[in-house]
Scaffold this active site. Sequence first.
Site, PDB file in Angstrom:
ATOM      1  N   THR A 138      67.058 -41.930  -7.163  1.00 27.72           N
ATOM      2  CA  THR A 138      65.741 -41.656  -6.581  1.00 27.72           C
ATOM      3  C   THR A 138      64.639 -42.314  -7.406  1.00 27.72           C
ATOM      4  O   THR A 138      63.665 -42.855  -6.859  1.00 27.72           O
ATOM      5  CB  THR A 138      65.507 -40.128  -6.524  1.00 27.72           C
ATOM      6  OG1 THR A 138      66.553 -39.551  -5.753  1.00 27.72           O
ATOM      7  CG2 THR A 138      64.165 -39.782  -5.917  1.00 27.72           C
ATOM      8  N   CYS A 182      67.638 -41.261 -12.186  1.00 27.43           N
ATOM      9  CA  CYS A 182      68.354 -41.030 -10.931  1.00 27.43           C
ATOM     10  C   CYS A 182      68.171 -42.224  -9.994  1.00 27.43           C
ATOM     11  O   CYS A 182      67.211 -42.986 -10.135  1.00 27.43           O
ATOM     12  CB  CYS A 182      67.754 -39.786 -10.276  1.00 27.43           C
ATOM     13  SG  CYS A 182      68.532 -39.308  -8.732  1.00 27.43           S
ATOM     14  N   LEU A 219      77.038 -36.533   1.389  1.00 33.42           N
ATOM     15  CA  LEU A 219      75.880 -36.495   0.490  1.00 33.42           C
ATOM     16  C   LEU A 219      75.081 -37.794   0.589  1.00 33.42           C
ATOM     17  O   LEU A 219      73.861 -37.805   0.474  1.00 33.42           O
ATOM     18  CB  LEU A 219      76.342 -36.292  -0.961  1.00 33.42           C
ATOM     19  CG  LEU A 219      75.202 -36.121  -1.962  1.00 33.42           C
ATOM     20  CD1 LEU A 219      74.771 -34.663  -2.039  1.00 33.42           C
ATOM     21  CD2 LEU A 219      75.569 -36.645  -3.331  1.00 33.42           C
ATOM     22  N   GLY A 220      75.800 -38.904   0.781  1.00 34.57           N
ATOM     23  CA  GLY A 220      75.168 -40.230   0.841  1.00 34.57           C
ATOM     24  C   GLY A 220      74.144 -40.289   1.958  1.00 34.57           C
ATOM     25  O   GLY A 220      74.340 -39.701   3.022  1.00 34.57           O
ATOM     26  N   ILE A 221      73.051 -40.974   1.689  1.00 35.24           N
ATOM     27  CA  ILE A 221      71.952 -41.046   2.660  1.00 35.24           C
ATOM     28  C   ILE A 221      71.928 -42.436   3.284  1.00 35.24           C
ATOM     29  O   ILE A 221      71.548 -43.407   2.625  1.00 35.24           O
ATOM     30  CB  ILE A 221      70.610 -40.727   1.977  1.00 35.24           C
ATOM     31  CG1 ILE A 221      70.685 -39.334   1.339  1.00 35.24           C
ATOM     32  CG2 ILE A 221      69.469 -40.822   2.973  1.00 35.24           C
ATOM     33  CD1 ILE A 221      69.534 -39.004   0.409  1.00 35.24           C
ATOM     34  N   HIS A 263      64.425 -45.856  -6.495  1.00 33.38           N
ATOM     35  CA  HIS A 263      63.634 -46.067  -5.257  1.00 33.38           C
ATOM     36  C   HIS A 263      62.141 -46.037  -5.581  1.00 33.38           C
ATOM     37  O   HIS A 263      61.362 -46.837  -5.059  1.00 33.38           O
ATOM     38  CB  HIS A 263      63.947 -44.978  -4.223  1.00 33.38           C
ATOM     39  CG  HIS A 263      65.308 -45.098  -3.603  1.00 33.38           C
ATOM     40  ND1 HIS A 263      65.619 -46.068  -2.683  1.00 33.38           N
ATOM     41  CD2 HIS A 263      66.434 -44.372  -3.784  1.00 33.38           C
ATOM     42  CE1 HIS A 263      66.878 -45.944  -2.313  1.00 33.38           C
ATOM     43  NE2 HIS A 263      67.407 -44.918  -2.975  1.00 33.38           N
ATOM     44  N   VAL A 303      75.083 -32.404   3.103  1.00 28.06           N
ATOM     45  CA  VAL A 303      74.872 -31.689   1.836  1.00 28.06           C
ATOM     46  C   VAL A 303      73.562 -32.159   1.224  1.00 28.06           C
ATOM     47  O   VAL A 303      73.351 -33.358   1.045  1.00 28.06           O
ATOM     48  CB  VAL A 303      76.021 -31.960   0.839  1.00 28.06           C
ATOM     49  CG1 VAL A 303      75.777 -31.217  -0.470  1.00 28.06           C
ATOM     50  CG2 VAL A 303      77.365 -31.563   1.439  1.00 28.06           C
ATOM     51  N   ARG A 363      82.005 -50.345 -11.235  1.00 28.45           N
ATOM     52  CA  ARG A 363      81.902 -48.917 -10.921  1.00 28.45           C
ATOM     53  C   ARG A 363      83.298 -48.296 -10.809  1.00 28.45           C
ATOM     54  O   ARG A 363      83.530 -47.173 -11.259  1.00 28.45           O
ATOM     55  CB  ARG A 363      81.122 -48.745  -9.605  1.00 28.45           C
ATOM     56  CG  ARG A 363      79.605 -48.970  -9.778  1.00 28.45           C
ATOM     57  CD  ARG A 363      78.989 -47.685 -10.173  1.00 28.45           C
ATOM     58  NE  ARG A 363      77.624 -47.686 -10.635  1.00 28.45           N
ATOM     59  CZ  ARG A 363      76.535 -47.463  -9.892  1.00 28.45           C
ATOM     60  NH1 ARG A 363      76.633 -47.366  -8.586  1.00 28.45           N
ATOM     61  NH2 ARG A 363      75.353 -47.342 -10.450  1.00 28.45           N
ATOM     62  N   ASP A 391      84.926 -48.267  -3.654  1.00 28.74           N
ATOM     63  CA  ASP A 391      83.643 -48.948  -3.873  1.00 28.74           C
ATOM     64  C   ASP A 391      83.897 -50.419  -3.600  1.00 28.74           C
ATOM     65  O   ASP A 391      85.037 -50.832  -3.322  1.00 28.74           O
ATOM     66  CB  ASP A 391      83.109 -48.722  -5.303  1.00 28.74           C
ATOM     67  CG  ASP A 391      81.584 -48.820  -5.382  1.00 28.74           C
ATOM     68  OD1 ASP A 391      81.053 -49.920  -5.149  1.00 28.74           O
ATOM     69  OD2 ASP A 391      80.927 -47.807  -5.650  1.00 28.74           O
ATOM     70  N   GLU A 398      65.435 -35.057 -13.719  1.00 26.37           N
ATOM     71  CA  GLU A 398      66.678 -34.653 -14.392  1.00 26.37           C
ATOM     72  C   GLU A 398      66.355 -34.475 -15.866  1.00 26.37           C
ATOM     73  O   GLU A 398      65.992 -35.443 -16.537  1.00 26.37           O
ATOM     74  CB  GLU A 398      67.743 -35.744 -14.195  1.00 26.37           C
ATOM     75  CG  GLU A 398      67.982 -36.067 -12.717  1.00 26.37           C
ATOM     76  CD  GLU A 398      69.045 -37.158 -12.509  1.00 26.37           C
ATOM     77  OE1 GLU A 398      69.528 -37.745 -13.493  1.00 26.37           O
ATOM     78  OE2 GLU A 398      69.375 -37.413 -11.328  1.00 26.37           O
TER      79      GLU A 398
HETATM   80  P1  NAD Z   1      74.671 -45.179  -6.105  1.00 26.52           P
HETATM   81  O1  NAD Z   1      73.821 -46.036  -5.247  1.00 26.52           O
HETATM   82  O2  NAD Z   1      74.625 -45.336  -7.586  1.00 26.52           O
HETATM   83  O3  NAD Z   1      76.197 -45.335  -5.663  1.00 26.52           O
HETATM   84  C1  NAD Z   1      76.605 -45.689  -4.381  1.00 26.52           C
HETATM   85  C2  NAD Z   1      77.835 -46.563  -4.525  1.00 26.52           C
HETATM   86  O4  NAD Z   1      78.347 -46.853  -3.225  1.00 26.52           O
HETATM   87  C3  NAD Z   1      77.571 -47.913  -5.224  1.00 26.52           C
HETATM   88  O5  NAD Z   1      78.387 -48.046  -6.370  1.00 26.52           O
HETATM   89  C4  NAD Z   1      77.903 -48.927  -4.121  1.00 26.52           C
HETATM   90  O6  NAD Z   1      78.473 -50.127  -4.651  1.00 26.52           O
HETATM   91  C5  NAD Z   1      78.895 -48.141  -3.278  1.00 26.52           C
HETATM   92  N1  NAD Z   1      79.160 -48.702  -1.950  1.00 26.52           N
HETATM   93  C6  NAD Z   1      78.370 -49.525  -1.207  1.00 26.52           C
HETATM   94  N2  NAD Z   1      79.016 -49.881  -0.064  1.00 26.52           N
HETATM   95  C7  NAD Z   1      80.218 -49.256  -0.092  1.00 26.52           C
HETATM   96  C8  NAD Z   1      81.325 -49.220   0.806  1.00 26.52           C
HETATM   97  N3  NAD Z   1      81.318 -49.902   1.968  1.00 26.52           N
HETATM   98  N4  NAD Z   1      82.401 -48.471   0.460  1.00 26.52           N
HETATM   99  C9  NAD Z   1      82.430 -47.791  -0.705  1.00 26.52           C
HETATM  100  N5  NAD Z   1      81.404 -47.797  -1.588  1.00 26.52           N
HETATM  101  C10 NAD Z   1      80.318 -48.514  -1.276  1.00 26.52           C
HETATM  102  O7  NAD Z   1      74.323 -43.676  -5.691  1.00 26.52           O
HETATM  103  P2  NAD Z   1      74.483 -42.253  -6.443  1.00 26.52           P
HETATM  104  O8  NAD Z   1      73.314 -42.027  -7.321  1.00 26.52           O
HETATM  105  O9  NAD Z   1      75.857 -42.085  -7.002  1.00 26.52           O
HETATM  106  O10 NAD Z   1      74.298 -41.322  -5.161  1.00 26.52           O
HETATM  107  C11 NAD Z   1      75.258 -41.374  -4.112  1.00 26.52           C
HETATM  108  C12 NAD Z   1      74.601 -41.197  -2.756  1.00 26.52           C
HETATM  109  O11 NAD Z   1      74.111 -39.861  -2.625  1.00 26.52           O
HETATM  110  C13 NAD Z   1      73.416 -42.119  -2.471  1.00 26.52           C
HETATM  111  O12 NAD Z   1      73.439 -42.484  -1.102  1.00 26.52           O
HETATM  112  C14 NAD Z   1      72.212 -41.189  -2.729  1.00 26.52           C
HETATM  113  O13 NAD Z   1      71.069 -41.597  -1.992  1.00 26.52           O
HETATM  114  C15 NAD Z   1      72.756 -39.894  -2.227  1.00 26.52           C
HETATM  115  N6  NAD Z   1      72.140 -38.668  -2.785  1.00 26.52           N
HETATM  116  C16 NAD Z   1      71.966 -37.640  -1.920  1.00 26.52           C
HETATM  117  C17 NAD Z   1      71.478 -36.432  -2.382  1.00 26.52           C
HETATM  118  C18 NAD Z   1      71.354 -35.291  -1.430  1.00 26.52           C
HETATM  119  O14 NAD Z   1      70.773 -34.268  -1.812  1.00 26.52           O
HETATM  120  N7  NAD Z   1      71.889 -35.411  -0.229  1.00 26.52           N
HETATM  121  C19 NAD Z   1      71.159 -36.270  -3.737  1.00 26.52           C
HETATM  122  C20 NAD Z   1      71.364 -37.344  -4.604  1.00 26.52           C
HETATM  123  C21 NAD Z   1      71.868 -38.545  -4.118  1.00 26.52           C
HETATM  124 ZN    ZN Z   2      68.592 -36.942  -9.422  1.00 22.52          ZN
END
Ligand code: NAD
Ligand code: ZN
Length: 350
Positions: A47, A45, A269-271, A50, A293, A207, A202, A71
């Site tokens: 995570t 993941c 969802l994004g952090i 990180h 979320v 991707r 993206d 996972e």
């Molecule tokens: P990831 O980092 O693999 O994907 C993020 C994508 O966003 C990358 O491909 C990156 O190139 C793209 N990006 C960067 N800048 C951008 C922009 N300006 N416009 C469009 N796209 C852009 O992450 P992931 O594993 O697919 O997870 C997605 C997000 O969800 C992450 O922020 C992660 O931390 C978060 N997350 C949250 C939870 C939750 O419970 N809230 C759980 C899992 C993951």
């Molecule tokens: Zn995970």
Amino acid sequence: MSHRPNDMIALAKTKAEPGLWMGRYPVPEIGPEDVLIKINKTGICGTDIHIWNWDDWASQTVPVPLITGHEFAGEIVEIGAQVEGLSIGQRVSGEGHLVGKLSRQSRSGKFHLDPETRGIGVNEQGAFAQYLKLPAFNVVPLPDDIPDEIGAILDPLGNAVHTALSFNLVSEDVLITGAGPIGIMAAAVARHVGARNVVITDINQDRLALAEQVTDVVAVNVANEDLKDVIARLGLKEGFDVGMEMSGNQAALDQMVEAMVMGGQIAMLGIPPGKSPVDWSRIVFKAITIKGVYGREIFETWYKMISMLQNGLDVSKVITHEFPVAAFETGFGEMLTGSSGKVVLDWTSS
Ligand code: NAD
Ligand code: ZN
């Protein structure tokens, strides 16, 4: 159990520095309400990246030493005395968020909103191991038609499903920012449940190409194409009805707010890293609803995603790499490029 081995291989954070290390650990002892799961496959993941990188969040959150990973798919090999309804040999995945049962939200059945949530592989011993101890409550049985590699990515698919089902997508125009594995799977889910247009953005062309392979989406590189032009090209009169923010990037959220219809709905969802500036007046004047979320609904999201997988949802192409666990460094290397899809590790040959 008669065949219980004394120790097992696991991937752990054993030093407060970048990396993970393979070592031998005791097989966990289970309590009366737990099961012991023999791990077949695990997903890496964001995570875990990180934690591998040992960034600020990881160094402030993760104890050392800790077996990481959350996972997984495997099979039950031991069952605690109080556990009902599960059997030895049963193929399972499971919810990696360990929740309390006493909070206001837990007592109303909303376990995913329990404030005492602890994560396996983050706060507690995790799944990058030959054996995992898990409360029976968290176990999700896998139907025969869901293979282990899909079982190993149900956690992030669940994030995608939870986000995508936050708002009604039927016949709606949907914008997803961020084509990471979760954004791509959310696009597949949006398609599956009947969205009209699904646009994913993206700045990484690899991707976006993967998104197009996994599902029927309009993939937009916002580094060289303006979303306004895409809106015009698709014939959307007033913008997107529903947005899913899945990049964690502030610019992406701003762009999404601009691209939404009046009264649009955004699931986030994004952090974002730390505090992020937001133009609240745009959100107010556009009467936009934003929902944060976290995790998966326990267990409604699991029910829906397994149902969708059995009813034609196909996310298998989001898995771009699979390695035996002995090659875990190569697997993490693929993830560290930032261009992979899901990377799965196979524990069955270890
Ligand atoms: P990831 O980092 O693999 O994907 C993020 C994508 O966003 C990358 O491909 C990156 O190139 C793209 N990006 C960067 N800048 C951008 C922009 N300006 N416009 C469009 N796209 C852009 O992450 P992931 O594993 O697919 O997870 C997605 C997000 O969800 C992450 O922020 C992660 O931390 C978060 N997350 C949250 C939870 C939750 O419970 N809230 C759980 C899992 C993951
Ligand atoms: Zn995970």
